[in-house]
Design a protein around this motif. Structure first.
Motif, PDB file in Angstrom:
ATOM      1  N   ASP A 157       0.940  -1.223   0.093  1.00 64.12           N
ATOM      2  CA  ASP A 157       0.057  -0.014  -0.059  1.00 64.12           C
ATOM      3  C   ASP A 157       0.771   1.178  -0.155  1.00 64.12           C
ATOM      4  O   ASP A 157       0.294   2.257  -0.587  1.00 64.12           O
ATOM      5  N   ARG A 161       0.370   4.000  -3.094  1.00 62.93           N
ATOM      6  CA  ARG A 161       0.188   5.320  -2.681  1.00 62.93           C
ATOM      7  C   ARG A 161       0.623   6.393  -3.747  1.00 62.93           C
ATOM      8  O   ARG A 161       0.119   7.440  -3.781  1.00 62.93           O
ATOM      9  N   ARG A 166      -6.436   7.071  -3.181  1.00 62.41           N
ATOM     10  CA  ARG A 166      -6.751   6.605  -1.701  1.00 62.41           C
ATOM     11  C   ARG A 166      -6.708   5.034  -1.586  1.00 62.41           C
ATOM     12  O   ARG A 166      -7.136   4.116  -2.478  1.00 62.41           O
ATOM     13  N   ASN A 167      -6.318   4.842  -0.360  1.00 63.13           N
ATOM     14  CA  ASN A 167      -6.169   3.069  -0.294  1.00 63.13           C
ATOM     15  C   ASN A 167      -7.664   2.597  -0.069  1.00 63.13           C
ATOM     16  O   ASN A 167      -7.789   1.301  -0.060  1.00 63.13           O
ATOM     17  N   ASP A 168      -8.725   3.248  -0.047  1.00 63.71           N
ATOM     18  CA  ASP A 168      -9.857   2.826   0.286  1.00 63.71           C
ATOM     19  C   ASP A 168     -10.550   2.794  -0.995  1.00 63.71           C
ATOM     20  O   ASP A 168     -11.737   2.501  -0.884  1.00 63.71           O
ATOM     21  N   ASP A 228     -10.428  -2.645   8.585  1.00 67.20           N
ATOM     22  CA  ASP A 228     -10.176  -1.130   8.182  1.00 67.20           C
ATOM     23  C   ASP A 228     -10.341  -1.170   6.311  1.00 67.20           C
ATOM     24  O   ASP A 228      -9.945  -2.123   5.807  1.00 67.20           O
ATOM     25  N   ASN A 230      -8.895   0.751   4.167  1.00 68.79           N
ATOM     26  CA  ASN A 230      -7.722   0.846   3.469  1.00 68.79           C
ATOM     27  C   ASN A 230      -6.797  -0.150   2.973  1.00 68.79           C
ATOM     28  O   ASN A 230      -5.678   0.158   2.902  1.00 68.79           O
ATOM     29  N   THR A 231      -7.275  -1.440   2.908  1.00 66.41           N
ATOM     30  CA  THR A 231      -6.318  -2.370   2.752  1.00 66.41           C
ATOM     31  C   THR A 231      -6.937  -3.270   1.510  1.00 66.41           C
ATOM     32  O   THR A 231      -7.865  -2.856   1.086  1.00 66.41           O
ATOM     33  N   ARG A 235     -10.561  -3.608  -0.661  1.00 66.78           N
ATOM     34  CA  ARG A 235     -10.652  -3.316  -1.965  1.00 66.78           C
ATOM     35  C   ARG A 235     -11.020  -4.709  -2.694  1.00 66.78           C
ATOM     36  O   ARG A 235     -12.160  -4.603  -3.657  1.00 66.78           O
TER      37      ARG A 235
END
Length: 560
Positions: A157, A161, A166-168, A228, A230-231, A235
């Motif tokens: 990640d 970036r 965005r990671n989400d 979370d 954001n991983t 996704r």
């Protein structure tokens, strides 16, 4: 040395570097308490940062390391510092058995508290320590699995970036496009039907669940992974249609636009839709040097993207030459980025209008509706509060259009210069879609069916001022390519082709005459429109919205 090696000298170099980091600390017995220390008291005591001496006898002095940790945990529990010191010692070569005993005892007796209190990075370090120093196969295997899992999430990640995403946000699917090879000749993983992620997490859960020392740490860290957004695990859920937003659709909405308009024009568009209730406005600045960025970027409900080379590379291609293609690409980008449950694409001179909250209209739609169509109105000449609707489709449309606009009605779409198709609200959370200007397509390039969103209009203000409209149309006619060939189904010339012919034959005066009739500068035309029920009053009050949302921006010029 292998010339193709990613790391110079390969594993020889890697192992040498790793071994240098394993040199043991000196004087360990001076800093750690007895293995049978009262952990409750350690937890109650607060760490106090010492004044570090200017030098130590050796860089691997245990006292030096412990004092650095006391500084890091100043004001927090002394147990945190003792735990961190155990990790530091155990990660080196030949650690004392008493230190391993203390580390494992801390997790058996205080694990439930530590997972609620310790910074996550120290929890991950603890997992790596279980991998190195666990006393059971489950501790070593579980610790190693957790350590590799979190290290790879961090590496992957962090590299991702760089894309600016965005990671989400899941990358949009490009069905039918190029699929680059994976390393080692591996087959691609099915993001839709694969179960690799589930199996990986389930195995780690079993290892952690069966060991009393590892259990609190392992279950807590795995809980973070599955909660979370954001991983990569979150996704992957998106591609399977398991997006939590799609599971609980509500009524929040957003708009997006791609524009090279002036700053005042952009601020009017953004402010109006925020005032109307948009959760977010996505603005793609086609001019990457636009000064509008500095006004938009600080606003918490605006996402602004500068459409320079970095942006186009991040979504997988160079800058498209055609504006419509750039619009569509940015629509897809906004669709996957937005937090709202519905997204509408508009031009910067198009403004939504509704007497009741737009969210109420969207909430009334059933769950099987993927897109809702809204129809345009065009501004009549004046202050931007009077608009006209098109003559409704039907067998009498041509006759009524001629009655309303005797001289030029035949050139229009029922009285409108713009396309009467309108725009769409698209439900977010769907997969494999392409969001074009006027339609919403699935992976097979089939347009999804839409319903009419009654009570919501698109108010196009581009025609409100005569001189500006004539100049804009004339410029557009010069830049737009001529149609090379017309299909049998569209043998009638488009409005722009008709205007091109009109300008070629009559010049600027021809365009002005067209405007005067079609946009009702004369009272007689306005009376005809009123008698046909085609006039609409829509007081947008754009200046007030700008003052509300951008109070430090005063030069909105001749806004309505």
């Amino acid at each position: 040395m292998d010339d193709d090696a990613i790391y110079p000298d390969g594993f020889v170099s890697l192992l040498q570097t790793f071994e240098r980091k394993l040199e043991p600390y000196r004087g360990v017995e001076a800093v750690l308490p007895d293995p049978d220390v009262d952990l409750d008291q350690l937890h109650r005591d607060s760490a106090k940062a010492p004044v570090l001496p200017s030098s130590f006898d050796h860089q691997h002095d245990a006292t030096r390391k412990y004092q650095i940790l006391l500084q890091e945990f100043d004001g927090h529990s002394t147990l945190w510092a003792v735990h961190a010191m155990c990790i530091a010692i155990l990660r080196r070569r030949d650690p004392p058995e008493a230190v391993r005993h203390l580390f494992l005892r801390i997790w058996r007796e205080k694990g439930d508290q530590l997972v609620r209190e310790l910074p996550v990075r120290w929890q991950i370090s603890a997992a790596t320590t279980f991998a190195d120093q666990g006393e059971t196969p489950a501790q070593r295997a579980g610790g190693m699995g957790l350590s590799v899992l979190f290290d790879m999430i961090k590496i992957h990640d962090s590299e991702r970036r760089v894309s600016g995403w965005r990671n989400d946000m899941a990358f949009p699917r490009r069905d039918g496009g190029l699929r680059h090879e994976l390393a080692f000749g591996m087959d691609g993983y099915s993001l839709i039907t694969g179960d690799l992620d589930r199996n990986m997490l389930a195995r780690l859960w079993r290892l952690a669940e069966d060991d009393d020392a590892l259990r609190p740490l392992g279950l807590h860290l795995l809980g973070l992974v599955v909660s979370d957004p954001n991983t990569v695990f979150a996704r992957v859920r998106h591609y399977r249609g398991e997006n939590p937003r799609a599971e609980a659709q509500t009524d929040s909405w957003a708009v997006c636009t791609t524009t090279d308009a002036s700053t005042p024009e952009i601020l009017r568009f953004v402010a109006h839709h925020l005032e109307l209730g948009a959760e977010r406005v996505h603005v793609y600045l086609d001019d990457p040097q636009s000064p509008a960025f500095d006004h938009l970027d600080p606003h918490p409900n605006v996402t602004v993207v500068m459409c320079g080379d970095d942006h186009w590379r991040s979504i997988g291609h160079g800058r498209p030459s055609r504006l419509l293609v750039r619009h569509s690409a940015n629509n897809d980008h906004a669709y996957y980025a937005t937090d709202a449950h519905w997204l509408c694409h508009l031009e910067v001179d198009e403004f939504l209008w509704s007497q009741t909250p737009v969210s109420d209209r969207l909430r009334a739609l059933t769950g099987d509706v993927h897109c809702a169509r809204i129809r345009p109105l065009e501004a009549l000449a004046g202050d931007g509060s009077a608009f006209k609707a098109p003559v409704p489709p039907g067998p009498e449309r041509a006759e009524l259009t001629t009655r309303a606009y005797p001289g030029h009605g035949w050139m229009t779409h029922g009285g409108l210069v713009s396309d009467t198709t309108g725009k769409l609200f698209a439900r977010t959370g769907l997969k494999n879609i392409n969001f074009r200007i006027h339609r919403f397509y699935d992976a097979d390039e089939r347009p999804l069916a839409s319903v009419e969103l009654d009570g919501v209009d698109i108010c196009n203000i581009a025609s409100a001022q005569r001189d500006a409209w004539v100049a804009r149309i004339s410029d557009r006619l010069r830049k737009a390519p001529r149609r090379r060939k017309m299909s049998a189904q569209s043998a009638r010339k488009s409005v722009h082709e008709q205007l091109r012919t009109l300008e070629a034959e009559q010049g600027k005066a021809g365009l002005e005459g067209f405007y005067d009739e079609v946009f009702a500068t004369d009272p007689a035309t306005r009376d005809r429109l009123r008698n046909l029920g085609l006039t609409r009053n829509r007081d947008l009050n754009l200046n007030r919205a700008v003052q509300t949302h951008f109070p430090n921006r005063g030069d909105t010029h001749n806004d309505f």
